[in-house]
Scaffold this motif. Structure first.
Motif, PDB file in Angstrom:
ATOM      1  N   TYR A  75       0.637  -1.079   0.007  1.00 14.63           N
ATOM      2  CA  TYR A  75      -0.085  -0.130   0.105  1.00 14.63           C
ATOM      3  C   TYR A  75       0.926   1.351  -0.018  1.00 14.63           C
ATOM      4  N   CYS A  76       0.408   2.270  -0.445  1.00 18.75           N
ATOM      5  CA  CYS A  76       1.007   3.539  -0.813  1.00 18.75           C
ATOM      6  C   CYS A  76       1.371   4.173   0.674  1.00 18.75           C
ATOM      7  N   PRO A  77       2.581   4.373   1.248  1.00 18.19           N
ATOM      8  CA  PRO A  77       2.842   4.876   2.305  1.00 18.19           C
ATOM      9  C   PRO A  77       2.407   6.526   2.551  1.00 18.19           C
ATOM     10  N   ASN A  78       2.110   7.318   1.556  1.00 15.09           N
ATOM     11  CA  ASN A  78       1.640   8.441   1.267  1.00 15.09           C
ATOM     12  C   ASN A  78       0.072   8.672   1.633  1.00 15.09           C
ATOM     13  N   ILE A  79      -0.789   8.003   1.453  1.00 11.20           N
ATOM     14  CA  ILE A  79      -2.016   8.077   1.820  1.00 11.20           C
ATOM     15  C   ILE A  79      -2.363   7.742   3.318  1.00 11.20           C
ATOM     16  N   LYS A  80      -2.549   8.891   3.939  1.00  6.50           N
ATOM     17  CA  LYS A  80      -3.137   8.965   5.302  1.00  6.50           C
ATOM     18  C   LYS A  80      -3.927   7.838   5.719  1.00  6.50           C
ATOM     19  N   GLN A  81      -4.951   7.202   5.054  1.00  7.21           N
ATOM     20  CA  GLN A  81      -5.703   6.403   5.616  1.00  7.21           C
ATOM     21  C   GLN A  81      -4.841   4.889   5.845  1.00  7.21           C
ATOM     22  N   ASN A  82      -3.972   4.720   5.013  1.00  7.92           N
ATOM     23  CA  ASN A  82      -3.130   3.457   5.039  1.00  7.92           C
ATOM     24  C   ASN A  82      -2.279   3.606   6.232  1.00  7.92           C
ATOM     25  N   ARG A  83      -2.101   4.738   6.738  1.00 11.42           N
ATOM     26  CA  ARG A  83      -1.146   4.695   8.100  1.00 11.42           C
ATOM     27  C   ARG A  83      -2.233   4.577   9.124  1.00 11.42           C
ATOM     28  N   GLU A  84      -3.196   5.251   9.056  1.00 10.71           N
ATOM     29  CA  GLU A  84      -4.132   5.236  10.132  1.00 10.71           C
ATOM     30  C   GLU A  84      -4.812   3.894  10.274  1.00 10.71           C
ATOM     31  N   SER A  85      -4.832   2.987   9.254  1.00 13.98           N
ATOM     32  CA  SER A  85      -5.301   1.673   9.351  1.00 13.98           C
ATOM     33  C   SER A  85      -4.448   0.865  10.244  1.00 13.98           C
ATOM     34  N   VAL A  86      -3.121   1.299  10.167  1.00 17.90           N
ATOM     35  CA  VAL A  86      -2.189   0.328  11.053  1.00 17.90           C
ATOM     36  C   VAL A  86      -2.265   0.626  12.609  1.00 17.90           C
ATOM     37  N   LYS A  87      -2.566   2.033  12.776  1.00 17.97           N
ATOM     38  CA  LYS A  87      -2.637   2.215  14.165  1.00 17.97           C
ATOM     39  C   LYS A  87      -3.981   1.602  14.596  1.00 17.97           C
ATOM     40  N   GLN A  88      -5.318   1.743  13.841  1.00 16.82           N
ATOM     41  CA  GLN A  88      -6.286   0.943  14.207  1.00 16.82           C
ATOM     42  C   GLN A  88      -6.548  -0.476  14.732  1.00 16.82           C
ATOM     43  N   ILE A  89      -5.679  -0.987  13.880  1.00 19.47           N
ATOM     44  CA  ILE A  89      -5.747  -2.437  13.921  1.00 19.47           C
ATOM     45  C   ILE A  89      -4.842  -2.642  15.413  1.00 19.47           C
ATOM     46  N   TYR A  90      -3.949  -2.123  15.416  1.00 20.28           N
ATOM     47  CA  TYR A  90      -3.349  -2.073  16.999  1.00 20.28           C
ATOM     48  C   TYR A  90      -4.329  -1.589  18.053  1.00 20.28           C
ATOM     49  N   GLU A  91      -4.952  -0.674  18.157  1.00 19.95           N
ATOM     50  CA  GLU A  91      -5.791   0.059  18.895  1.00 19.95           C
ATOM     51  C   GLU A  91      -6.793  -1.159  19.100  1.00 19.95           C
TER      52      GLU A  91
END
Length: 702
Positions: free
Chosen positions: A411-427
């Motif tokens: 997935y593209c690292p520049n897209i904010k949703q991709n970064r947020e998804s990592v945090k949401q999975i951890y949460e």
């Protein structure tokens, strides 16, 4: 549970100090003398045995529970002494793997500071011990009371006694300190004193006179000061000889230890003499405050720190798989945790909360840390919304599927949703478990294993905007990529027209490649800075899974920059893996994906550019792997080399011979340790036995 043990074996008593692996004291107690030169071999053994029996009876701690036992023994001077004492210790149930035997003076040094440096011990006897950067020990003096041990309590006692007896014979002028000598021996007159002295058989009685001399010196008695100054000068000569022998380029660290050197006046005299003899160097003096037995614990930790650490990696299935049970993991992990020293366990990434909570208790019981293994720019699409990489033609980059639950989609690292998804999975799935750290995997763009178009990404609208901001001409870049695909203008035989390779970086014929790969490195770094910042806020330590340096340039992993975001890196040095991250697989994919002429010809030329020697056995060149690890080690970041111990048909043909060969060879580098990768659950027992063969009970190479 494992423990550290320090034994300070002296001429009058022996102190036992037991602690946990962090150095927190559990107990300290004493038995009688264990100096073989004071009480003999049999009595020495009896006192050692009494101490070990007390550990067993009081704390249920046996030699098997001791991860490292440091025995600093008085009288351990010659090779013969060493062997006799070691045989005693081994007969009590210890092994060579969990014992370090040395002279007791070494403990006095480590009680105050760390190597390199020198300890001057002046008690009943004296000795000067030097410890270099590698922990190797050198000595000067301490060869026996009658012909060595200059500046010691015995030597000072003899010096004052010689002069006192000469005075008794009317051959030496009177000094006030003689009155203290007469009083010490309770002689009624100077006529009686010589007859009392000739009956002395205990050297400690003579050594005790040193304290009378020190008291007199404190009162400015001239003869006492003269004797102490002479002793200090001769000890200083030994110190200077040791400094020269050790070739100390940095400011020497010198520890004063022993009963006589508790005297402030003697300390000052000795320090002054040393400074006069070494005037050009700043010297750090330490006076012993901590017990030598505490120094044994510090030395035990130092010895363990220098060994290669062992990290286990456990794959529990993908995000949608919950097939791995606690019993499966325990049955595999527990025997390993019991036999070798494991400092970390990396585990993931199925979302079975109860499984991880149970495993945490197991891992912590063996004083190892538990890290959550979590993919970043891959796999998260199974649970949360994501946007895939787009290649230079605007198409979605294809995934490489290895096993069920383990895909190589990116997935593209520049897209904010991709970064947020990592945090949401951890949460949602992992935040309540209480991991010690997070191990970030797939922190990159796709590699050549996702075909050349996987590397020629990303061209989504967000990336296009960022290229423009960095003045990268996307149209020119696309044209150059088309030339590679079509094999035009020399691209058919020269991979991306790489001119040189040095320290993990390439120089290209066309500078647009550098601009492109620099952009990818910027995008990965910026995204990981945000993600690691989030995990730091959760109180987690951080580890990173990275490719070998010769591959990172193409995937956006700028290792010198990423080191500032992590606590350690694990380069995947998979020498026989025929799948993504496998060195032969990635290298083949690179060469075939970027050229179209005879691959063997291209390989020979590019092998020469990289410095790779063909192995002829489908195993990637070990010397080249060592050079890649050296690149990483010079970055001053803890490096844990990832090696395959699991076996997967047609993918990872790992066998015991391969594991031994890899571990033994790569242990010659300065890496921090090894990650037994990438799934210990899939490692056959014979492969684990090969690991045991390479590592002793405390992680030391055999």
């Amino acid at each position: 549970m494992k423990y550290l043990l320090s034994v300070d074996g002296g001429g009058t008593k022996t102190e036992f100090y037991i602690s946990d692996l962090q150095g927190n004291m559990i107990d300290t107690f004493t038995t009688g003398s264990t100096s073989i030169k004071s009480v003999g071999l049999d009595k020495s053994y009896d006192q050692l045995k009494a101490g070990i029996e007390r550990l067993k009876e009081t704390y249920k701690i046996t030699p098997d529970n001791i991860l490292m036992g440091v025995f600093g023994m008085s009288g351990c001077d010659s090779d013969n002494d060493y062997q006799m004492i070691l045989d005693q210790i081994l007969s009590l149930g210890f092994t060579k793997d969990n014992v370090h035997l040395c002279n007791d003076g070494v403990l006095a040094f480590y009680a105050q500071t760390l190597e390199p440096g020198i300890v001057v011990i002046a008690g009943t006897g004296s000795i000067v011990i030097g410890i270099d950067k590698q922990g190797e020990v050198r000595r000067s003096g301490g060869w026996g009371y009658h012909f060595s041990d200059i500046g010691s309590g015995y030597w000072i006692g003899c010096e004052i006694l010689k002069r006192t007896l000469l005075y008794c014979d009317n051959c030496y002028p009177y000094s006030p300190v003689f009155e203290q000598v007469r009083g010490y021996f309770q002689a009624e007159s100077y006529t009686e004193l010589p007859y009392i002295v000739t009956e002395i058989k205990d050297i400690n009685q003579i050594a005790g006179l040193a304290y009378e001399v020190v008291k007199a010196a404190d009162e400015q008695e001239e003869l006492s000061i003269e004797i102490l100054k002479d002793g200090a000068k001769q000890l200083a000569d030994q110190v200077v000889g040791m400094v020269k022998q050790m070739d100390l380029s940095e400011a020497p660290k010198i520890v004063f230890s022993g009963g006589v050197l508790k005297s402030k006046i003697y300390q000052d005299l000795l320090a002054s003499e040393i400074r006069q003899l070494i005037p050009s160097q700043e010297i750090q003096f330490y006076v012993q405050k901590n017990k030598p037995s505490y120094g044994g614990i510090k030395l035990a930790q130092r010895l363990l720190d220098k060994e290669k650490e062992i990290v286990l990696q456990v794959f529990t299935g993908g995000y949608l798989n919950k097939e791995t049970t606690y019993e499966e993991v325990e049955s595999k992990l527990k025997p390993i945790l019991e036999k070798i020293r494991v400092t970390k366990v990396i585990i993931g990434w199925s979302v079975d909360e109860l499984l991880y909570k149970k495993i945490k208790l197991l891992v912590h019981m063996y004083q190892a840390e538990l890290y959550l293994w979590m993919p970043v720019f891959s796999e998260t699409g199974l649970l949360e919304p994501v946007s895939f990489l787009q290649d230079f033609r605007g198409e979605e980059v294809k995934s490489y599927r290895l096993n069920a639950g383990e895909n190589f989609e990116f997935y593209c690292p520049n897209i904010k949703q991709n970064r947020e998804s990592v945090k949401q999975i951890y949460e949602k799935h992992f935040s309540k478990i209480g991991f010690d750290g997070i191990f970030l995997d797939k922190i990159r763009y796709s590699s050549f294993s996702n075909k050349i178009t996987g590397v020629f990404s990303c061209f989504c609208p967000e990336c296009m905007k960022k290229y423009q901001e960095r003045q990268l001409d996307a149209d020119e870049l696309r044209m150059e990529m088309d030339k590679v695909i079509d094999g035009l203008e020399g691209y058919d035989r020269h991979p991306l027209k790489c001119l040189t390779y040095e320290d993990g970086s390439y120089r290209f014929d066309n500078p647009i490649w550098k601009k492109f790969f620099d952009c990818k490195a910027d995008f990965i770094y910026d995204s990981l800075k945000e993600i690691t910042g989030y995990f730091r806020e959760q109180g987690l330590k951080i580890g990173m899974d990275v490719l070998s340096p010769f591959l990172t340039h193409f995937t956006g992993q700028d290792l010198p920059r990423l080191k500032g975001l992590t606590d350690f890196m694990k380069p995947m040095m998979y020498r026989i893996t025929c799948a993504p991250a496998g060195l032969p697989f990635e290298y083949d994919s690179f060469l075939t994906g970027t050229t179209s002429v005879d691959t063997d010809t291209v390989r020979r030329e590019f092998d020469q550019l990289l410095g790779i020697k063909p192995s002829g056995d489908n195993r990637f060149d070990l010397d080249f792997v060592k050079s890649e690890l050296d690149i990483m080690e010079r970055m001053d970041i803890p490096v844990y080399c990832g090696i395959e111990v699991n076996r997967i048909k047609d993918v990872v043909p790992a066998d015991p011979e391969y594991i031994k060969d890899t571990i033994n060879s790569l242990s010659q580098t300065n890496i921090k340790g090894f990650v037994l990768s990438w799934d210990i659950l899939s490692a056959p027992e014979e492969n684990i036995e090969a690991v045991y063969h390479c590592f002793g009970g405390r992680g030391e190479m055999q």
